[in-house]
Design an enzyme around this catalytic site. Sequence first.
Site, PDB file in Angstrom:
ATOM      1  N   PRO A  16       0.785  -1.130   0.027  1.00 41.71           N
ATOM      2  CA  PRO A  16       0.202   0.012   0.037  1.00 41.71           C
ATOM      3  C   PRO A  16       0.951   1.192   0.138  1.00 41.71           C
ATOM      4  O   PRO A  16       1.812   1.490   0.864  1.00 41.71           O
ATOM      5  CB  PRO A  16      -0.955  -0.051   1.250  1.00 41.71           C
ATOM      6  CG  PRO A  16      -0.046  -0.909   2.202  1.00 41.71           C
ATOM      7  CD  PRO A  16       0.775  -1.896   1.297  1.00 41.71           C
ATOM      8  N   MET A  17       0.692   2.168  -0.909  1.00 44.94           N
ATOM      9  CA  MET A  17       1.449   3.512  -1.063  1.00 44.94           C
ATOM     10  C   MET A  17       0.232   4.714  -1.268  1.00 44.94           C
ATOM     11  O   MET A  17      -0.204   4.505  -2.274  1.00 44.94           O
ATOM     12  CB  MET A  17       2.307   3.248  -2.023  1.00 44.94           C
ATOM     13  CG  MET A  17       3.555   2.317  -1.964  1.00 44.94           C
ATOM     14  SD  MET A  17       4.578   2.324  -3.104  1.00 44.94           S
ATOM     15  CE  MET A  17       3.796   1.477  -4.392  1.00 44.94           C
ATOM     16  N   GLN A  70      -6.217  -1.324   3.642  1.00 44.44           N
ATOM     17  CA  GLN A  70      -5.420  -0.808   4.868  1.00 44.44           C
ATOM     18  C   GLN A  70      -5.887   0.669   5.244  1.00 44.44           C
ATOM     19  O   GLN A  70      -6.111   1.500   4.893  1.00 44.44           O
ATOM     20  CB  GLN A  70      -3.834  -0.606   4.260  1.00 44.44           C
ATOM     21  CG  GLN A  70      -2.768  -0.185   5.573  1.00 44.44           C
ATOM     22  CD  GLN A  70      -1.501   0.306   5.221  1.00 44.44           C
ATOM     23  OE1 GLN A  70      -1.460   1.292   4.566  1.00 44.44           O
ATOM     24  NE2 GLN A  70      -0.696  -0.680   5.356  1.00 44.44           N
ATOM     25  N   CYS A 101       3.422   4.310   8.468  1.00 42.34           N
ATOM     26  CA  CYS A 101       3.838   5.477   7.618  1.00 42.34           C
ATOM     27  C   CYS A 101       4.610   6.433   8.391  1.00 42.34           C
ATOM     28  O   CYS A 101       4.169   6.911   9.664  1.00 42.34           O
ATOM     29  CB  CYS A 101       2.381   6.044   7.241  1.00 42.34           C
ATOM     30  SG  CYS A 101       2.555   7.625   6.493  1.00 42.34           S
ATOM     31  N   ASN A 203       9.819  -6.134   3.285  1.00 42.89           N
ATOM     32  CA  ASN A 203       9.590  -4.963   2.395  1.00 42.89           C
ATOM     33  C   ASN A 203      10.645  -4.058   2.542  1.00 42.89           C
ATOM     34  O   ASN A 203      11.311  -3.944   3.818  1.00 42.89           O
ATOM     35  CB  ASN A 203       8.179  -4.295   2.939  1.00 42.89           C
ATOM     36  CG  ASN A 203       7.999  -2.912   2.295  1.00 42.89           C
ATOM     37  OD1 ASN A 203       7.781  -1.995   2.735  1.00 42.89           O
ATOM     38  ND2 ASN A 203       7.747  -2.874   1.072  1.00 42.89           N
ATOM     39  N   ASP A 205      13.496  -2.025  -0.449  1.00 36.65           N
ATOM     40  CA  ASP A 205      14.819  -2.454  -1.354  1.00 36.65           C
ATOM     41  C   ASP A 205      14.548  -3.814  -2.180  1.00 36.65           C
ATOM     42  O   ASP A 205      15.483  -4.239  -2.505  1.00 36.65           O
ATOM     43  CB  ASP A 205      15.959  -2.621  -0.655  1.00 36.65           C
ATOM     44  CG  ASP A 205      16.748  -1.416   0.024  1.00 36.65           C
ATOM     45  OD1 ASP A 205      15.790  -0.196  -0.005  1.00 36.65           O
ATOM     46  OD2 ASP A 205      17.293  -1.154   0.971  1.00 36.65           O
ATOM     47  N   GLY A 227       6.908  -2.158  -2.930  1.00 44.49           N
ATOM     48  CA  GLY A 227       6.494  -0.616  -2.793  1.00 44.49           C
ATOM     49  C   GLY A 227       7.022   0.148  -4.050  1.00 44.49           C
ATOM     50  O   GLY A 227       6.661   0.147  -5.247  1.00 44.49           O
TER      51      GLY A 227
END
Length: 270
Positions: A16-17, A70, A101, A203, A205, A227
């Site tokens: 989620p972004m 989310q 976040c 999550n 790299d 991501g």
Amino acid sequence: MKIGNLSIKTPIFLAPMAGVTDFPFRVLCKEFGASIVYSEFVSAHGIIRENIKTLNMIKFSEFERPIGVQIFGDSPEVMANAARLVVDNFHPDIIDINYGCPVKKVVCKGAGAGILKDMPLMVSLTKEIVKRTKLPVTVKTRLGWDEKTIKIVEVAERLQDVGIKAISIHGRTRAQMYKGEASWEQISAVKNNSRMNIPVFGNGDVNTPQAAKKMRDEYGLDGAMIGRGSIGNPWIFNEIKHFLKTGETKPPPTLKEKAEMAKKHLQLSL
């Protein structure tokens, strides 16, 4: 591999972004092999107030399943009610909680990564949400607030104890934001903890098929959540799956294929 009652063959997920994983982008990533896609993070307060803009962020198509919605917030009661409303009105496959976040306007309200400074609140928030829904509840978080306060092994244990079905961990602290390298070693410490019996996803790299394979084979993680590596590159999910299955690298998309995908993205957005 299972997340609650969901069976996932090759767990390579779209993270989620905010401002990125809207309906058009999720559709593209699903077409190109994302096993699970997630909504942008959605405010629990906005949900219970029935804010139209907030509710529109939750809408999805059947094609996107399995999909996770989310949510973020700072109040157990508000978060739990928001989760119930999402389940009752939108029927996603997963409810995911944002404890990662790092953005100032979220953190200063005690939400997102701000909750990393208050483990009891994190646990009580999670427990209330799990109580209010029969769907699998998962968590996405970071290693800790800063390098002096990393307690991710304990955090994961306690969240598992109150009923989450999987955890995704960004291998940076909030203080790092997106700088430096993600520490997969500390995510691996969670997976290798003998008390853990839920899937642990890495999550940070994971921007090549080789990186995803290394995360799985050398660090023992159950899967990868992609991501920033997916931005402008929805092909990465199929590329990773192909490499994990065959050991071969798929040829990159041609300029024409990229142009056609950009056009499709625009059309879906319109």
